[in-house]
Design a protein around this motif. Structure first.
Motif, PDB file in Angstrom:
ATOM      1  N   GLY A   1       0.931  -1.350  -0.355  1.00  0.00           N
ATOM      2  CA  GLY A   1       0.298   0.247  -0.120  1.00  0.00           C
ATOM      3  C   GLY A   1       0.707   1.534  -0.465  1.00  0.00           C
ATOM      4  O   GLY A   1       0.441   2.141  -0.737  1.00  0.00           O
ATOM      5  N   GLY A   2       1.948   1.191   0.930  1.00  0.00           N
ATOM      6  CA  GLY A   2       2.641   2.608   0.568  1.00  0.00           C
ATOM      7  C   GLY A   2       3.268   2.838  -0.303  1.00  0.00           C
ATOM      8  O   GLY A   2       3.813   3.974  -1.106  1.00  0.00           O
ATOM      9  N   ALA A   3       4.156   1.251  -1.448  1.00  0.00           N
ATOM     10  CA  ALA A   3       4.726   1.881  -2.136  1.00  0.00           C
ATOM     11  C   ALA A   3       3.912   2.096  -3.778  1.00  0.00           C
ATOM     12  O   ALA A   3       3.577   2.852  -4.558  1.00  0.00           O
ATOM     13  CB  ALA A   3       5.241   0.628  -3.171  1.00  0.00           C
ATOM     14  N   VAL A   4       2.149   1.671  -3.112  1.00  0.00           N
ATOM     15  CA  VAL A   4       0.978   2.376  -4.303  1.00  0.00           C
ATOM     16  C   VAL A   4       1.003   3.336  -4.597  1.00  0.00           C
ATOM     17  O   VAL A   4       0.667   4.350  -4.891  1.00  0.00           O
ATOM     18  CB  VAL A   4      -0.227   1.748  -4.549  1.00  0.00           C
ATOM     19  CG1 VAL A   4      -1.292   2.484  -4.984  1.00  0.00           C
ATOM     20  CG2 VAL A   4       0.272   0.070  -4.707  1.00  0.00           C
ATOM     21  N   ILE A   5       0.723   4.051  -3.169  1.00  0.00           N
ATOM     22  CA  ILE A   5       0.403   5.940  -3.039  1.00  0.00           C
ATOM     23  C   ILE A   5       2.135   6.192  -2.617  1.00  0.00           C
ATOM     24  O   ILE A   5       2.285   7.722  -3.767  1.00  0.00           O
ATOM     25  CB  ILE A   5       1.476   5.904  -1.052  1.00  0.00           C
ATOM     26  CG1 ILE A   5      -0.767   5.557  -0.509  1.00  0.00           C
ATOM     27  CG2 ILE A   5       1.175   7.100  -0.593  1.00  0.00           C
ATOM     28  CD1 ILE A   5      -0.559   5.346   0.874  1.00  0.00           C
ATOM     29  N   LEU A   6       2.978   5.816  -3.078  1.00  0.00           N
ATOM     30  CA  LEU A   6       4.555   6.335  -3.318  1.00  0.00           C
ATOM     31  C   LEU A   6       4.326   6.232  -4.949  1.00  0.00           C
ATOM     32  O   LEU A   6       4.938   7.899  -5.501  1.00  0.00           O
ATOM     33  CB  LEU A   6       5.891   6.178  -3.107  1.00  0.00           C
ATOM     34  CG  LEU A   6       5.783   5.799  -1.479  1.00  0.00           C
ATOM     35  CD1 LEU A   6       7.578   4.830  -1.078  1.00  0.00           C
ATOM     36  CD2 LEU A   6       6.400   7.320  -1.295  1.00  0.00           C
ATOM     37  N   VAL A   7       4.088   5.983  -5.608  1.00  0.00           N
ATOM     38  CA  VAL A   7       4.385   5.864  -6.926  1.00  0.00           C
ATOM     39  C   VAL A   7       3.528   6.558  -7.795  1.00  0.00           C
ATOM     40  O   VAL A   7       3.337   7.166  -8.343  1.00  0.00           O
ATOM     41  CB  VAL A   7       3.802   4.569  -7.548  1.00  0.00           C
ATOM     42  CG1 VAL A   7       3.566   4.378  -9.343  1.00  0.00           C
ATOM     43  CG2 VAL A   7       4.706   3.427  -7.297  1.00  0.00           C
ATOM     44  N   VAL A   8       1.705   6.802  -6.898  1.00  0.00           N
ATOM     45  CA  VAL A   8       0.436   7.419  -7.161  1.00  0.00           C
ATOM     46  C   VAL A   8       1.205   9.058  -7.174  1.00  0.00           C
ATOM     47  O   VAL A   8       0.103   9.412  -8.160  1.00  0.00           O
ATOM     48  CB  VAL A   8      -0.300   6.888  -6.513  1.00  0.00           C
ATOM     49  CG1 VAL A   8      -2.045   8.823  -6.871  1.00  0.00           C
ATOM     50  CG2 VAL A   8      -1.189   6.089  -6.953  1.00  0.00           C
ATOM     51  N   GLY A   9       1.557   9.392  -5.765  1.00  0.00           N
ATOM     52  CA  GLY A   9       2.091  10.215  -5.376  1.00  0.00           C
ATOM     53  C   GLY A   9       3.398  10.875  -6.977  1.00  0.00           C
ATOM     54  O   GLY A   9       3.345  12.162  -7.388  1.00  0.00           O
ATOM     55  N   ALA A  10       4.341  10.203  -7.323  1.00  0.00           N
ATOM     56  CA  ALA A  10       5.069  10.212  -7.780  1.00  0.00           C
ATOM     57  C   ALA A  10       4.604  11.067  -9.205  1.00  0.00           C
ATOM     58  O   ALA A  10       4.969  12.195  -9.669  1.00  0.00           O
ATOM     59  CB  ALA A  10       6.206   9.666  -7.701  1.00  0.00           C
ATOM     60  N   VAL A  11       3.665  10.436  -9.663  1.00  0.00           N
ATOM     61  CA  VAL A  11       2.339  10.381 -10.813  1.00  0.00           C
ATOM     62  C   VAL A  11       2.260  11.915 -10.351  1.00  0.00           C
ATOM     63  O   VAL A  11       1.795  12.945 -11.530  1.00  0.00           O
ATOM     64  CB  VAL A  11       1.946   9.241 -11.892  1.00  0.00           C
ATOM     65  CG1 VAL A  11       0.705   9.826 -12.697  1.00  0.00           C
ATOM     66  CG2 VAL A  11       3.047   8.089 -11.568  1.00  0.00           C
ATOM     67  N   LEU A  12       1.519  12.505  -9.903  1.00  0.00           N
ATOM     68  CA  LEU A  12       0.574  13.794  -9.866  1.00  0.00           C
ATOM     69  C   LEU A  12       2.018  14.843  -9.336  1.00  0.00           C
ATOM     70  O   LEU A  12       1.896  15.757 -10.615  1.00  0.00           O
ATOM     71  CB  LEU A  12       0.060  13.409  -8.695  1.00  0.00           C
ATOM     72  CG  LEU A  12      -1.262  12.051  -8.310  1.00  0.00           C
ATOM     73  CD1 LEU A  12      -1.993  12.154  -7.187  1.00  0.00           C
ATOM     74  CD2 LEU A  12      -2.099  13.277  -9.561  1.00  0.00           C
ATOM     75  N   VAL A  13       2.902  14.391  -9.066  1.00  0.00           N
ATOM     76  CA  VAL A  13       3.528  15.825  -8.855  1.00  0.00           C
ATOM     77  C   VAL A  13       4.612  15.733  -9.897  1.00  0.00           C
ATOM     78  O   VAL A  13       4.188  16.832 -10.759  1.00  0.00           O
ATOM     79  CB  VAL A  13       4.638  15.480  -7.580  1.00  0.00           C
ATOM     80  CG1 VAL A  13       6.211  15.856  -8.081  1.00  0.00           C
ATOM     81  CG2 VAL A  13       4.416  15.636  -6.275  1.00  0.00           C
ATOM     82  N   SER A  14       4.565  14.862 -10.685  1.00  0.00           N
ATOM     83  CA  SER A  14       4.879  14.823 -12.620  1.00  0.00           C
ATOM     84  C   SER A  14       4.425  15.852 -13.435  1.00  0.00           C
ATOM     85  O   SER A  14       4.336  16.781 -14.318  1.00  0.00           O
ATOM     86  CB  SER A  14       5.625  13.341 -13.063  1.00  0.00           C
ATOM     87  OG  SER A  14       4.465  12.635 -13.239  1.00  0.00           O
ATOM     88  N   LEU A  15       3.037  15.574 -12.796  1.00  0.00           N
ATOM     89  CA  LEU A  15       1.564  16.275 -14.339  1.00  0.00           C
ATOM     90  C   LEU A  15       2.276  17.418 -13.343  1.00  0.00           C
ATOM     91  O   LEU A  15       1.218  17.672 -14.559  1.00  0.00           O
ATOM     92  CB  LEU A  15       0.308  15.116 -13.623  1.00  0.00           C
ATOM     93  CG  LEU A  15       0.520  13.837 -14.416  1.00  0.00           C
ATOM     94  CD1 LEU A  15      -0.958  13.233 -13.920  1.00  0.00           C
ATOM     95  CD2 LEU A  15       0.446  14.624 -16.002  1.00  0.00           C
ATOM     96  N   LEU A  16       2.104  17.176 -12.614  1.00  0.00           N
ATOM     97  CA  LEU A  16       1.991  19.052 -12.197  1.00  0.00           C
ATOM     98  C   LEU A  16       2.687  19.969 -12.617  1.00  0.00           C
ATOM     99  O   LEU A  16       2.707  21.135 -12.690  1.00  0.00           O
ATOM    100  CB  LEU A  16       1.328  19.049 -10.126  1.00  0.00           C
ATOM    101  CG  LEU A  16       1.606  20.919  -9.771  1.00  0.00           C
ATOM    102  CD1 LEU A  16       0.240  21.618 -10.429  1.00  0.00           C
ATOM    103  CD2 LEU A  16       1.570  20.399  -8.238  1.00  0.00           C
ATOM    104  N   LEU A  17       4.413  18.870 -12.135  1.00  0.00           N
ATOM    105  CA  LEU A  17       5.435  19.963 -12.337  1.00  0.00           C
ATOM    106  C   LEU A  17       5.527  19.937 -14.373  1.00  0.00           C
ATOM    107  O   LEU A  17       5.375  21.292 -14.627  1.00  0.00           O
ATOM    108  CB  LEU A  17       6.397  19.356 -12.491  1.00  0.00           C
ATOM    109  CG  LEU A  17       7.873  19.317 -12.470  1.00  0.00           C
ATOM    110  CD1 LEU A  17       8.418  20.847 -12.401  1.00  0.00           C
ATOM    111  CD2 LEU A  17       9.131  18.365 -12.299  1.00  0.00           C
TER     112      LEU A  17
END
Length: 72
Positions: free
Chosen positions: A29-45
């Motif tokens: 679950g932590g890995a999924v949260i990290l991956v989703v967070g990384a994708v959202l941050v890259s989209l925002l960037l």
């Protein structure tokens, strides 16, 4: 008074979490949260970089159009 009916026992197997499987589930679950967070941050960037690029192009076009009007 009549006795209440008893619900029949379920034939489905019960899921039992051992400490190891609970830890694996938490890590997954932590890995999924990290991956989703990384994708959202890259989209925002990407949106921020695109916005800055559009702003720079607008300033350059405005400057070019102003110079064109001065030479008329």
């Amino acid at each position: 008074m009549a006795p209440l009916p008893v619900a029949p026992a379920s034939n489905r197997p019960t899921v039992q979490l051992t400490p190891g499987s609970a830890l694996a589930l938490a890590a997954g679950g932590g890995a999924v949260i990290l991956v989703v967070g990384a994708v959202l941050v890259s989209l925002l960037l990407a949106v921020a970089i695109t916005g800055m690029s559009v702003a720079v192009v607008a300033v350059v076009l405005r400057s070019l159009l102003r110079d064109l009007d001065k030479h008329r």
